[in-house]
Scaffold this motif. Structure first.
Motif, PDB file in Angstrom:
ATOM      1  N   LYS A 432       0.839  -1.190   0.000  1.00 44.78           N
ATOM      2  CA  LYS A 432       0.000   0.000   0.000  1.00 44.78           C
ATOM      3  C   LYS A 432       0.880   1.248   0.000  1.00 44.78           C
ATOM      4  CE  LYS A 432      -3.761  -2.128   2.615  1.00 44.78           C
ATOM      5  NZ  LYS A 432      -4.582  -2.063   3.850  1.00 44.78           N
ATOM      6  N   LYS A 433       0.388   2.253  -0.673  1.00 50.78           N
ATOM      7  CA  LYS A 433       1.115   3.521  -0.715  1.00 50.78           C
ATOM      8  C   LYS A 433       0.459   4.495   0.254  1.00 50.78           C
ATOM      9  CE  LYS A 433       2.844   7.214  -3.693  1.00 50.78           C
ATOM     10  NZ  LYS A 433       2.913   7.754  -5.053  1.00 50.78           N
ATOM     11  N   PHE A 434       1.282   5.168   1.068  1.00 50.67           N
ATOM     12  CA  PHE A 434       0.812   6.178   2.000  1.00 50.67           C
ATOM     13  C   PHE A 434       1.408   7.512   1.573  1.00 50.67           C
ATOM     14  CE2 PHE A 434       0.647   2.159   4.167  1.00 50.67           C
ATOM     15  CZ  PHE A 434      -0.541   2.204   4.879  1.00 50.67           C
ATOM     16  N   GLU A 435       0.540   8.502   1.371  1.00 52.00           N
ATOM     17  CA  GLU A 435       0.973   9.770   0.796  1.00 52.00           C
ATOM     18  C   GLU A 435       1.792  10.608   1.774  1.00 52.00           C
ATOM     19  OE1 GLU A 435       0.822  10.625  -2.240  1.00 52.00           O
ATOM     20  OE2 GLU A 435      -0.376   8.887  -2.883  1.00 52.00           O
ATOM     21  N   SER A 436       1.541  10.455   3.066  1.00 45.84           N
ATOM     22  CA  SER A 436       2.261  11.307   4.011  1.00 45.84           C
ATOM     23  C   SER A 436       2.467  10.559   5.319  1.00 45.84           C
ATOM     24  CB  SER A 436       1.489  12.606   4.266  1.00 45.84           C
ATOM     25  OG  SER A 436       2.193  13.426   5.183  1.00 45.84           O
ATOM     26  N   VAL A 437       3.719  10.187   5.603  1.00 47.67           N
ATOM     27  CA  VAL A 437       4.096   9.576   6.865  1.00 47.67           C
ATOM     28  C   VAL A 437       5.398  10.215   7.334  1.00 47.67           C
ATOM     29  CG1 VAL A 437       3.013   7.369   6.261  1.00 47.67           C
ATOM     30  CG2 VAL A 437       5.436   7.706   5.797  1.00 47.67           C
ATOM     31  N   SER A 438       5.727   9.988   8.575  1.00 46.76           N
ATOM     32  CA  SER A 438       7.000  10.464   9.115  1.00 46.76           C
ATOM     33  C   SER A 438       7.845   9.257   9.477  1.00 46.76           C
ATOM     34  CB  SER A 438       6.769  11.337  10.348  1.00 46.76           C
ATOM     35  OG  SER A 438       6.139  12.538   9.996  1.00 46.76           O
ATOM     36  N   VAL A 439       9.090   9.241   9.011  1.00 48.88           N
ATOM     37  CA  VAL A 439       9.998   8.133   9.249  1.00 48.88           C
ATOM     38  C   VAL A 439      11.148   8.614  10.131  1.00 48.88           C
ATOM     39  CG1 VAL A 439      11.493   6.385   8.199  1.00 48.88           C
ATOM     40  CG2 VAL A 439       9.396   7.129   7.018  1.00 48.88           C
ATOM     41  N   MET A 440      11.485   7.811  11.150  1.00 50.11           N
ATOM     42  CA  MET A 440      12.559   8.182  12.070  1.00 50.11           C
ATOM     43  C   MET A 440      13.620   7.096  12.116  1.00 50.11           C
ATOM     44  SD  MET A 440      12.437   8.864  16.181  1.00 50.11           S
ATOM     45  CE  MET A 440      12.466   7.121  16.609  1.00 50.11           C
ATOM     46  N   PHE A 441      14.876   7.516  12.099  1.00 45.95           N
ATOM     47  CA  PHE A 441      16.017   6.636  12.355  1.00 45.95           C
ATOM     48  C   PHE A 441      16.692   7.133  13.630  1.00 45.95           C
ATOM     49  CE2 PHE A 441      15.389   5.579   7.958  1.00 45.95           C
ATOM     50  CZ  PHE A 441      15.824   4.255   7.852  1.00 45.95           C
ATOM     51  N   ALA A 442      16.991   6.220  14.551  1.00 44.60           N
ATOM     52  CA  ALA A 442      17.716   6.559  15.781  1.00 44.60           C
ATOM     53  C   ALA A 442      18.912   5.622  15.888  1.00 44.60           C
ATOM     54  CB  ALA A 442      16.803   6.418  16.993  1.00 44.60           C
ATOM     55  N   ASP A 443      20.106   6.196  16.079  1.00 43.95           N
ATOM     56  CA  ASP A 443      21.328   5.383  16.054  1.00 43.95           C
ATOM     57  C   ASP A 443      22.196   5.780  17.250  1.00 43.95           C
ATOM     58  OD1 ASP A 443      23.168   3.585  15.221  1.00 43.95           O
ATOM     59  OD2 ASP A 443      23.958   4.805  13.569  1.00 43.95           O
ATOM     60  N   PHE A 444      22.730   4.757  17.946  1.00 44.39           N
ATOM     61  CA  PHE A 444      23.630   5.024  19.070  1.00 44.39           C
ATOM     62  C   PHE A 444      24.975   5.560  18.554  1.00 44.39           C
ATOM     63  CE2 PHE A 444      20.796   1.935  21.103  1.00 44.39           C
ATOM     64  CZ  PHE A 444      20.463   2.649  22.248  1.00 44.39           C
ATOM     65  N   VAL A 445      25.484   6.590  19.234  1.00 48.24           N
ATOM     66  CA  VAL A 445      26.763   7.204  18.854  1.00 48.24           C
ATOM     67  C   VAL A 445      27.894   6.420  19.532  1.00 48.24           C
ATOM     68  CG1 VAL A 445      28.169   9.309  18.916  1.00 48.24           C
ATOM     69  CG2 VAL A 445      25.668   9.455  18.644  1.00 48.24           C
ATOM     70  N   GLY A 446      28.896   6.044  18.751  1.00 48.20           N
ATOM     71  CA  GLY A 446      30.041   5.329  19.303  1.00 48.20           C
ATOM     72  C   GLY A 446      29.719   3.924  19.742  1.00 48.20           C
ATOM     73  N   PHE A 447      28.757   3.295  19.094  1.00 45.62           N
ATOM     74  CA  PHE A 447      28.349   1.954  19.506  1.00 45.62           C
ATOM     75  C   PHE A 447      29.489   0.950  19.337  1.00 45.62           C
ATOM     76  CE2 PHE A 447      26.357  -2.179  18.720  1.00 45.62           C
ATOM     77  CZ  PHE A 447      25.578  -2.294  19.860  1.00 45.62           C
ATOM     78  N   THR A 448      30.270   1.129  18.273  1.00 39.41           N
ATOM     79  CA  THR A 448      31.394   0.204  18.038  1.00 39.41           C
ATOM     80  C   THR A 448      32.397   0.273  19.180  1.00 39.41           C
ATOM     81  OG1 THR A 448      31.113   0.482  15.658  1.00 39.41           O
ATOM     82  CG2 THR A 448      33.204  -0.427  16.414  1.00 39.41           C
ATOM     83  N   HIS A 449      32.609   1.494  19.695  1.00 40.49           N
ATOM     84  CA  HIS A 449      33.547   1.669  20.805  1.00 40.49           C
ATOM     85  C   HIS A 449      33.060   0.906  22.035  1.00 40.49           C
ATOM     86  CE1 HIS A 449      36.129   3.603  23.769  1.00 40.49           C
ATOM     87  NE2 HIS A 449      35.051   3.983  24.436  1.00 40.49           N
ATOM     88  N   TYR A 450      31.769   1.000  22.339  1.00 42.54           N
ATOM     89  CA  TYR A 450      31.224   0.293  23.499  1.00 42.54           C
ATOM     90  C   TYR A 450      31.263  -1.215  23.296  1.00 42.54           C
ATOM     91  CZ  TYR A 450      29.501   4.654  25.518  1.00 42.54           C
ATOM     92  OH  TYR A 450      29.416   5.906  26.062  1.00 42.54           O
ATOM     93  N   SER A 451      30.970  -1.653  22.073  1.00 39.41           N
ATOM     94  CA  SER A 451      30.909  -3.097  21.814  1.00 39.41           C
ATOM     95  C   SER A 451      32.272  -3.750  22.009  1.00 39.41           C
ATOM     96  CB  SER A 451      30.404  -3.350  20.387  1.00 39.41           C
ATOM     97  OG  SER A 451      31.315  -2.860  19.430  1.00 39.41           O
ATOM     98  N   GLU A 452      33.351  -2.974  21.806  1.00 38.34           N
ATOM     99  CA  GLU A 452      34.690  -3.544  21.987  1.00 38.34           C
ATOM    100  C   GLU A 452      35.031  -3.719  23.459  1.00 38.34           C
ATOM    101  OE1 GLU A 452      37.151  -0.801  19.962  1.00 38.34           O
ATOM    102  OE2 GLU A 452      36.705  -1.592  17.935  1.00 38.34           O
ATOM    103  N   LYS A 453      34.407  -2.912  24.352  1.00 38.18           N
ATOM    104  CA  LYS A 453      34.715  -2.963  25.775  1.00 38.18           C
ATOM    105  C   LYS A 453      33.760  -3.848  26.574  1.00 38.18           C
ATOM    106  CE  LYS A 453      36.863   1.616  25.969  1.00 38.18           C
ATOM    107  NZ  LYS A 453      36.863   2.928  26.664  1.00 38.18           N
ATOM    108  N   MET A 454      32.614  -4.285  25.962  1.00 37.20           N
ATOM    109  CA  MET A 454      31.600  -5.062  26.693  1.00 37.20           C
ATOM    110  C   MET A 454      31.570  -6.491  26.180  1.00 37.20           C
ATOM    111  SD  MET A 454      28.501  -2.252  26.676  1.00 37.20           S
ATOM    112  CE  MET A 454      27.415  -3.318  27.587  1.00 37.20           C
ATOM    113  N   SER A 455      31.175  -7.400  27.040  1.00 42.79           N
ATOM    114  CA  SER A 455      30.984  -8.780  26.598  1.00 42.79           C
ATOM    115  C   SER A 455      29.760  -8.849  25.684  1.00 42.79           C
ATOM    116  CB  SER A 455      30.769  -9.695  27.807  1.00 42.79           C
ATOM    117  OG  SER A 455      29.534  -9.395  28.435  1.00 42.79           O
TER     118      SER A 455
END
Length: 628
Positions: A432-455
């Motif tokens: 289905k096509k929707f003429e007007s919606v709002s799309v959001m992207f949320a991304d953690f900053v520095g996630f790679t840095h944290y993943s290297e320090k956490m199990s």
């Protein structure tokens, strides 16, 4: 004195005539119809198809021959079933029951009356149902099933009292009076008769008045009031003869004979019994022929004329045979004759026969006991097996229902509810096509840095914690989660149902997400930051895949929303110009200027400025607008 057994026969006859009175009210109103001419019209087919039900109804009611009553009633039922006529089905089963009742087949009569009751109940007619209940009560009364008879009389009369059908009510009251008369409860009988009589008179229903007078005569006779009894019975006979109701005439004449017999006027009693026999013979009333012969046999025995007594007894035995078991009646008649020829030899034969019958009866009782015991055991085993099967089916059904509920819940967690319902019903989902919606992207900053320090375990727990919080916040704001990609969270507002304020909903959700991440956070780690990007525009939504399917959205709006996120800053909400235009009256925004966007060139971007007080003001404005 006439024997009690004979009087019981005549009381049954009166009950039977009362039954016919109720079952043939229409017929009494149509006695002037030439039934033979009516039958010729039907047999020659000289009628319109639309008139078939009316014609068959008239034939089943008007005929006095019980075999023809049964035949035309069965034909009426067949035609009524094809034409789906509940009223005619009721009439067909009622008249068929009357036919069997005239033949003395009370079991088939009762079965048909119950069928009639079913159809009268379907039609919602209290009058029809009450009338057939009274007819059922009459049948039970004739078979000495007094408890059932009393119950159906009370039910039927109670229903009829709630209707305007005074004719059926008075007939039911009259029949109930006959029932209590048969039980010897004369006071109760009089109460019913005296309520029915005035109704018959007010309606000027002559046959009903005749039965009412005859019933009073019976009661007066039982109360040893011969003058009053004879007066009422003679009035009754005058009316019934004028109306051509020879069933009733033949039934009430023996009561006059009984009164004269009690007075010792045996010759006069014989005259009335012979008159009853003549009428019954003329009109082929087998039960009345049988009972009149028995009465005459007993009267001539009182007169000391054994020859005539034996003659009438033999005729009684013949008709009794025709109405019940022919072989048994003939055997009884031969035994009586042999007894008169050789009394001592008959006594010996009778004793031997009784001993043989007693032995056979005992054997049959033993066999019946064993059969009944076997049936009980088989029934118990069958019931136990059915019970186990029922419990197994119930457990299986419960398991299936639980699994189905789990599947439905899982499907609705993966897909929007409307999309999940469409997938279950059709096995696929139309994009289905929707003429007007709002799309959001949320991304953690520095996630790679944290993943290297956490199990890995702690990392998964941390991401799961935040994404679960995001899910709850999205549900609270009516926003649809689309998917997660690593540490990136994607959602859309304005689908699967279009929303006018989808951009406002999405910005509020973005504010809540920043609050969630900047708060106390997960106990295992703190310091996470998140950047958010939002863009509004048209998208296409649908389900991809056939096994591990997922709900997703496509279009340039999705790509731009992703660019808004990548162009945002930690702890900030970056929106496009299209989103800004939709929320500017609700949020204070900071214009960032023209920013380079990959594959899109220069685009206007805005940061949503938000303080705690500002958020409360927005929420207050929204509450005022929606009236929540």
């Amino acid at each position: 004195m006439i024997q009690n057994g004979f009087m019981t026969l005549w009381k049954s006859s009166i009950a039977f005539f009362s039954l016919l009175l109720l079952g043939n009210l229409t017929g009494f109103a149509q006695q002037s119809i030439d039934v033979d001419s009516l039958e010729q019209v039907y047999l020659q087919g000289n009628f319109a198809p639309a008139d078939s039900l009316e014609l068959l109804d008239l034939l089943s009611v008007t005929f006095q021959d019980p075999q023809k009553v049964i035949y035309y009633s069965e034909t009426l039922i067949q035609v009524a079933q094809r034409q789906d006529s509940t009223q005619r089905l009721f009439q067909g089963y009622l008249q068929k029951g009357n036919g069997y009742a005239r033949l003395g087949n009370q079991v088939d009569a009762l079965n048909n009356y119950f069928e009639a009751a079913n159809y009268s109940d379907e039609s919602g007619s209290d009058s029809a149902l009450g009338s057939v209940y009274v007819t059922i009560a009459d049948t039970y009364s004739m078979n000495k099933n007094n408890d059932n008879a009393r119950d159906y009389y009370h039910q039927g009369i109670a229903l009829l009292r709630e209707t305007d059908d005074s004719l059926s009510l008075s007939t039911g009251l009259s029949n109930a009076g006959d029932f209590y008369y048969g039980l010897g409860q004369l006071d109760s009988a009089l109460i019913y008769f005296e309520e029915a009589g005035p109704i018959f008179e007010a309606l000027e229903f002559r046959i009903g008045i005749g039965y009412y007078l005859g019933s009073l005569g019976m009661v007066y006779g039982a109360q040893d009031k011969p003058e009053q009894a004879l007066e009422k019975l003679n009035e009754c006979l005058e009316i019934l003869e004028a109306e051509g109701d020879y069933y009733g005439v033949a039934a009430f004449l023996p009561f006059i004979s009984d009164i004269y017999e009690k007075q010792g006027k045996y010759r006069l009693a014989v005259q009335y019994s012979e008159r009853s026999l003549d009428i019954a013979t003329t009109y082929g009333l087998k039960e009345q022929i049988r009972d009149a012969n028995l009465q005459l046999s007993e009267l001539y025995e009182q007169l000391g004329d054994p020859g005539k007594s034996l003659k009438y007894f033999r005729q009684y035995a013949t008709y009794k045979d025709s109405l019940s078991n022919i072989g048994l009646v003939q055997q009884m008649a031969r035994l009586r004759t042999n007894f008169e020829v050789n009394q001592k030899q008959s006594e010996v034969n009778l004793l031997e026969k009784e001993a043989e019958i007693s032995e056979l009866r005992q054997k049959r009782q033993d066999a019946a006991l064993y059969v009944a015991l076997g049936i009980v055991i088989l029934a118990f085993m069958l019931a136990y097996g059915l019970f186990r099967r029922y419990k197994y089916i119930q457990r299986t059904r419960d398991v299936i229902e639980k699994e189905k509920a789990r599947s439905d819940d899982l499907l609705k967690n993966i897909l929007p509810e409307e999309t999940a319902d469409e997938l279950k019903e059709y096995g696929r989902v139309q994009a289905k096509k929707f003429e007007s919606v709002s799309v959001m992207f949320a991304d953690f900053v520095g996630f790679t840095h944290y993943s290297e320090k956490m199990s890995p375990e702690d990392l998964v727990k941390t991401v799961d914690y935040y994404f679960s919080c995001f899910d709850q916040a999205a549900e609270n704001h009516g926003v649809e989660k689309i998917k997660t990609m690593g540490d990136c969270y994607m959602c859309a507002a304005g689908l699967p149902f279009p929303e006018k304020d989808h951009a406002i909903q999405m910005v509020r959700l973005a504010c809540d997400i920043i609050d969630i991440v900047s708060g106390d956070g997960y106990s295992e780690v703190t310091g996470f930051e998140i950047r958010i990007g939002i863009h509004s525009g048209p998208v296409v939504a649908g389900v991809v895949g056939t096994k591990k399917f997922a709900y997703d959205i496509w279009g340039d709006t999705v790509n731009i929303a992703s660019r808004m996120e990548s162009g945002s800053q930690a702890g900030r909400i970056n929106i496009s110009e299209s989103t800004y235009l939709l929320i500017k009256d609700h949020f204070e925004c900071e214009f960032r200027g023209m920013v380079q966007v990959k594959n899109k060139g220069m685009m206007k971007m805005y940061f949503v400025k938000r303080t705690l007080q500002g958020a409360e003001e927005v929420l207050l404005n929204k509450t005022t607008e929606t009236g929540e």
